[in-house]
Design a protein around this motif. Structure first.
Motif, PDB file in Angstrom:
ATOM      1  N   TRP A   1       0.822  -1.208   0.000  1.00 29.55           N
ATOM      2  CA  TRP A   1       0.000   0.000   0.000  1.00 29.55           C
ATOM      3  C   TRP A   1       0.856   1.257   0.000  1.00 29.55           C
ATOM      4  CZ3 TRP A   1      -4.894  -0.731  -1.118  1.00 29.55           C
ATOM      5  CH2 TRP A   1      -5.489  -1.947  -0.812  1.00 29.55           C
ATOM      6  N   LEU A   2       1.991   1.206   0.691  1.00 29.07           N
ATOM      7  CA  LEU A   2       2.857   2.384   0.779  1.00 29.07           C
ATOM      8  C   LEU A   2       3.680   2.612  -0.476  1.00 29.07           C
ATOM      9  CD1 LEU A   2       4.245   2.193   4.432  1.00 29.07           C
ATOM     10  CD2 LEU A   2       2.838   4.005   3.469  1.00 29.07           C
ATOM     11  N   SER A   3       3.896   1.573  -1.252  1.00 26.44           N
ATOM     12  CA  SER A   3       4.788   1.699  -2.402  1.00 26.44           C
ATOM     13  C   SER A   3       4.286   2.726  -3.415  1.00 26.44           C
ATOM     14  CB  SER A   3       4.974   0.342  -3.086  1.00 26.44           C
ATOM     15  OG  SER A   3       3.745  -0.146  -3.601  1.00 26.44           O
ATOM     16  N   LEU A   4       2.968   2.817  -3.610  1.00 23.96           N
ATOM     17  CA  LEU A   4       2.428   3.761  -4.591  1.00 23.96           C
ATOM     18  C   LEU A   4       2.656   5.220  -4.185  1.00 23.96           C
ATOM     19  CD1 LEU A   4       0.957   4.349  -7.190  1.00 23.96           C
ATOM     20  CD2 LEU A   4      -1.223   4.091  -5.973  1.00 23.96           C
ATOM     21  N   PRO A   5       2.216   5.666  -2.978  1.00 19.57           N
ATOM     22  CA  PRO A   5       2.475   7.071  -2.617  1.00 19.57           C
ATOM     23  C   PRO A   5       3.964   7.392  -2.522  1.00 19.57           C
ATOM     24  CG  PRO A   5       1.568   5.856  -0.744  1.00 19.57           C
ATOM     25  CD  PRO A   5       1.404   4.989  -1.947  1.00 19.57           C
ATOM     26  N   LEU A   6       4.774   6.443  -2.050  1.00 23.67           N
ATOM     27  CA  LEU A   6       6.210   6.688  -1.971  1.00 23.67           C
ATOM     28  C   LEU A   6       6.811   6.833  -3.369  1.00 23.67           C
ATOM     29  CD1 LEU A   6       7.428   4.317   0.911  1.00 23.67           C
ATOM     30  CD2 LEU A   6       6.983   6.778   0.994  1.00 23.67           C
ATOM     31  N   SER A   7       6.336   6.026  -4.307  1.00 25.93           N
ATOM     32  CA  SER A   7       6.827   6.128  -5.691  1.00 25.93           C
ATOM     33  C   SER A   7       6.468   7.477  -6.293  1.00 25.93           C
ATOM     34  CB  SER A   7       6.232   5.000  -6.548  1.00 25.93           C
ATOM     35  OG  SER A   7       6.566   3.742  -6.041  1.00 25.93           O
TER      36      SER A   7
ATOM     37  N   LEU B   1      18.011   9.421  -3.870  1.00 22.90           N
ATOM     38  CA  LEU B   1      18.557   8.283  -4.609  1.00 22.90           C
ATOM     39  C   LEU B   1      19.268   7.298  -3.690  1.00 22.90           C
ATOM     40  CD1 LEU B   1      19.960  10.044  -7.803  1.00 22.90           C
ATOM     41  CD2 LEU B   1      17.941   8.587  -7.625  1.00 22.90           C
ATOM     42  N   THR B   2      19.765   7.771  -2.567  1.00 26.39           N
ATOM     43  CA  THR B   2      20.451   6.901  -1.611  1.00 26.39           C
ATOM     44  C   THR B   2      19.482   6.024  -0.840  1.00 26.39           C
ATOM     45  OG1 THR B   2      22.223   8.536  -1.350  1.00 26.39           O
ATOM     46  CG2 THR B   2      22.027   6.876   0.374  1.00 26.39           C
ATOM     47  N   VAL B   3      18.290   6.528  -0.589  1.00 25.11           N
ATOM     48  CA  VAL B   3      17.348   5.847   0.307  1.00 25.11           C
ATOM     49  C   VAL B   3      16.186   5.185  -0.432  1.00 25.11           C
ATOM     50  CG1 VAL B   3      15.689   6.211   2.185  1.00 25.11           C
ATOM     51  CG2 VAL B   3      17.923   7.331   2.250  1.00 25.11           C
ATOM     52  N   ILE B   4      15.481   5.935  -1.262  1.00 23.95           N
ATOM     53  CA  ILE B   4      14.183   5.486  -1.756  1.00 23.95           C
ATOM     54  C   ILE B   4      14.252   4.310  -2.736  1.00 23.95           C
ATOM     55  CG2 ILE B   4      12.019   6.225  -2.809  1.00 23.95           C
ATOM     56  CD1 ILE B   4      12.710   7.403  -0.022  1.00 23.95           C
ATOM     57  N   PRO B   5      15.173   4.271  -3.712  1.00 26.14           N
ATOM     58  CA  PRO B   5      15.208   3.101  -4.607  1.00 26.14           C
ATOM     59  C   PRO B   5      15.355   1.775  -3.860  1.00 26.14           C
ATOM     60  CG  PRO B   5      16.509   4.873  -5.543  1.00 26.14           C
ATOM     61  CD  PRO B   5      16.138   5.307  -4.158  1.00 26.14           C
ATOM     62  N   LYS B   6      16.175   1.756  -2.808  1.00 26.86           N
ATOM     63  CA  LYS B   6      16.331   0.526  -2.036  1.00 26.86           C
ATOM     64  C   LYS B   6      15.045   0.168  -1.308  1.00 26.86           C
ATOM     65  CE  LYS B   6      18.276  -3.030  -0.249  1.00 26.86           C
ATOM     66  NZ  LYS B   6      18.526  -4.213  -1.099  1.00 26.86           N
ATOM     67  N   VAL B   7      14.365   1.169  -0.755  1.00 26.23           N
ATOM     68  CA  VAL B   7      13.097   0.928  -0.063  1.00 26.23           C
ATOM     69  C   VAL B   7      12.069   0.347  -1.031  1.00 26.23           C
ATOM     70  CG1 VAL B   7      11.168   2.018   1.153  1.00 26.23           C
ATOM     71  CG2 VAL B   7      13.512   2.725   1.660  1.00 26.23           C
TER      72      VAL B   7
ATOM     73  N   LEU C   1      11.946  12.170   1.867  1.00 23.12           N
ATOM     74  CA  LEU C   1      11.095  12.356   0.698  1.00 23.12           C
ATOM     75  C   LEU C   1      10.328  13.671   0.696  1.00 23.12           C
ATOM     76  CD1 LEU C   1       9.208   9.081  -0.375  1.00 23.12           C
ATOM     77  CD2 LEU C   1      10.574  10.620  -1.781  1.00 23.12           C
ATOM     78  N   ILE C   2       9.683  13.995   1.820  1.00 19.62           N
ATOM     79  CA  ILE C   2       8.790  15.159   1.831  1.00 19.62           C
ATOM     80  C   ILE C   2       9.538  16.479   1.617  1.00 19.62           C
ATOM     81  CG2 ILE C   2       7.163  16.486   3.229  1.00 19.62           C
ATOM     82  CD1 ILE C   2       6.145  13.889   4.396  1.00 19.62           C
ATOM     83  N   PRO C   3      10.589  16.789   2.412  1.00 18.27           N
ATOM     84  CA  PRO C   3      11.298  18.044   2.133  1.00 18.27           C
ATOM     85  C   PRO C   3      11.881  18.118   0.721  1.00 18.27           C
ATOM     86  CG  PRO C   3      11.845  17.246   4.330  1.00 18.27           C
ATOM     87  CD  PRO C   3      11.076  16.149   3.641  1.00 18.27           C
ATOM     88  N   PRO C   4      12.534  17.063   0.187  1.00 20.01           N
ATOM     89  CA  PRO C   4      13.028  17.150  -1.191  1.00 20.01           C
ATOM     90  C   PRO C   4      11.925  17.375  -2.219  1.00 20.01           C
ATOM     91  CG  PRO C   4      14.108  15.341  -0.051  1.00 20.01           C
ATOM     92  CD  PRO C   4      13.007  15.819   0.849  1.00 20.01           C
ATOM     93  N   ALA C   5      10.724  16.817  -1.965  1.00 15.70           N
ATOM     94  CA  ALA C   5       9.633  17.002  -2.913  1.00 15.70           C
ATOM     95  C   ALA C   5       9.047  18.411  -2.838  1.00 15.70           C
ATOM     96  CB  ALA C   5       8.532  15.960  -2.647  1.00 15.70           C
ATOM     97  N   LEU C   6       9.008  18.977  -1.648  1.00 19.39           N
ATOM     98  CA  LEU C   6       8.352  20.273  -1.465  1.00 19.39           C
ATOM     99  C   LEU C   6       9.285  21.467  -1.667  1.00 19.39           C
ATOM    100  CD1 LEU C   6       6.051  19.543   1.623  1.00 19.39           C
ATOM    101  CD2 LEU C   6       5.428  19.599  -0.801  1.00 19.39           C
TER     102      LEU C   6
END
Length: 313
Positions: free
Chosen positions: A29-35, A78-84, A285-290
């Protein structure tokens, strides 16, 4: 108690990351919003970097600092999210010994670099508002180069010992990290050695750097507010404060998420262990996106530059 000689001396060559150990059903369920957040962060920061690079009117120190912030955001994501996402989608839980400690260094170092960049940007706004006539002679391209060297050297030198100390520990028990990433405390507690110094070093280094940056940011804005309150011309005070609005919002994003993360870790016994794990991911994720969106919406020059870039496409 078993003596150290009784422990297995087989070297650990990889760790296993177990995301949300109590609620692994969350992952799909989390994979979609995180992506979506990941794509937004990558796209927004890349657009901002390209816009500043192509638009000659944005070749100024303030925008160079913003470019550096976007670059740090991209590296952190790139360091964190692709692995997650690889864990969520393909169940690729293993991470090599060296990759885990490299990730640990980048997360610690680049987080502190962002804090330092916010401090430099606060100084930039202080000079622009409190000493406007001296601004062109103080905030120059050479100033940005020196500030960049300082940011990289300070944080790289101070945070390099964190993964080095952790990698030198003996990992002679389980190799399962109950996290989606490789934070120092989650990794080092798997060791059969005493980790008191390891934890103390990260605590002192982290809070010394982030605390000193926060103090300097608060001081800068105190002087800015004091100077603005002295302005008597109609509308001038609001215009002066508006130039700081975007920067202040970015600091608020960064500090709020970090503060919530710290509070949840302190109150770990009263909060489900999966909550700090999720907040740690969102903090990358949130600060880099905003960040680029806030500057793109609130800064006229950047907004115009993005519009020109879109017309070229």
């Amino acid at each position: 108690m078993a003596s150290p000689s009784n422990y297995s001396i087989a070297p650990v060559i990889e760790f296993l990351l177990i995301c949300f150990p109590n609620y692994q059903s969350w992952q799909h369920w989390l994979s979609l919003p995180l992506s979506l957040l990941f794509l937004l962060a990558m796209g927004a920061n890349a657009t901002l970097l390209i816009t500043i690079w192509l638009e000659a009117s944005l070749h100024e120190p303030m925008y160079y600092l913003l470019s550096l912030l976007s670059l740090l955001d991209i590296v952190l994501c790139l360091t964190v999210i692709p692995k997650v996402l690889a864990i969520f989608w393909f169940d690729l839980r293993s991470i090599s010994f060296s990759a885990c400690f490299l990730q640990m260094f980048i997360m610690n170092c680049f987080l502190a670099m962002e804090s330092c960049i916010f401090m430099v940007m606060a100084y930039d706004r202080y000079v622009a508002i409190c000493h406007p006539l001296r601004y062109p002679s103080i905030i120059t391209d050479q100033f940005v180069v020196r500030a960049t060297i300082f940011v990289v050297a300070r944080n790289g030198f101070i945070f390099l010992p964190v993964p080095v100390l952790s990698s030198r520990l003996r990992y002679c028990a389980e190799n399962i990290i109950k996290n989606c990433i490789c934070p120092n405390l989650s990794v080092s507690k798997l060791s059969c050695d005493d980790i008191t110094f390891n934890r103390l070093y990260q605590f002192v280094a982290g809070w010394t750097l982030l605390g000193s940056d926060l103090i300097l940011i608060v001081l800068s804005y105190s002087f800015i507010l004091k100077a603005v309150l002295r302005i008597k011309a109609e509308g001038a005070a609001a215009k002066a404060l508006s130039t700081c609005g975007s920067h202040f919002i970015l600091i608020l994003f960064f500090s709020t998420v970090l503060l919530v993360l710290v509070i949840t870790n302190v109150a770990r016994k009263k909060i489900p262990p999966d909550v700090p794990i999720l907040l740690n991911i969102l903090h990358h994720l949130i600060p880099p996106a905003l960040n680029p969106i806030v500057y793109g919406v609130r800064t006229k020059e950047i907004k115009q530059g993005i519009q020109k870039l879109l017309r070229r496409l």
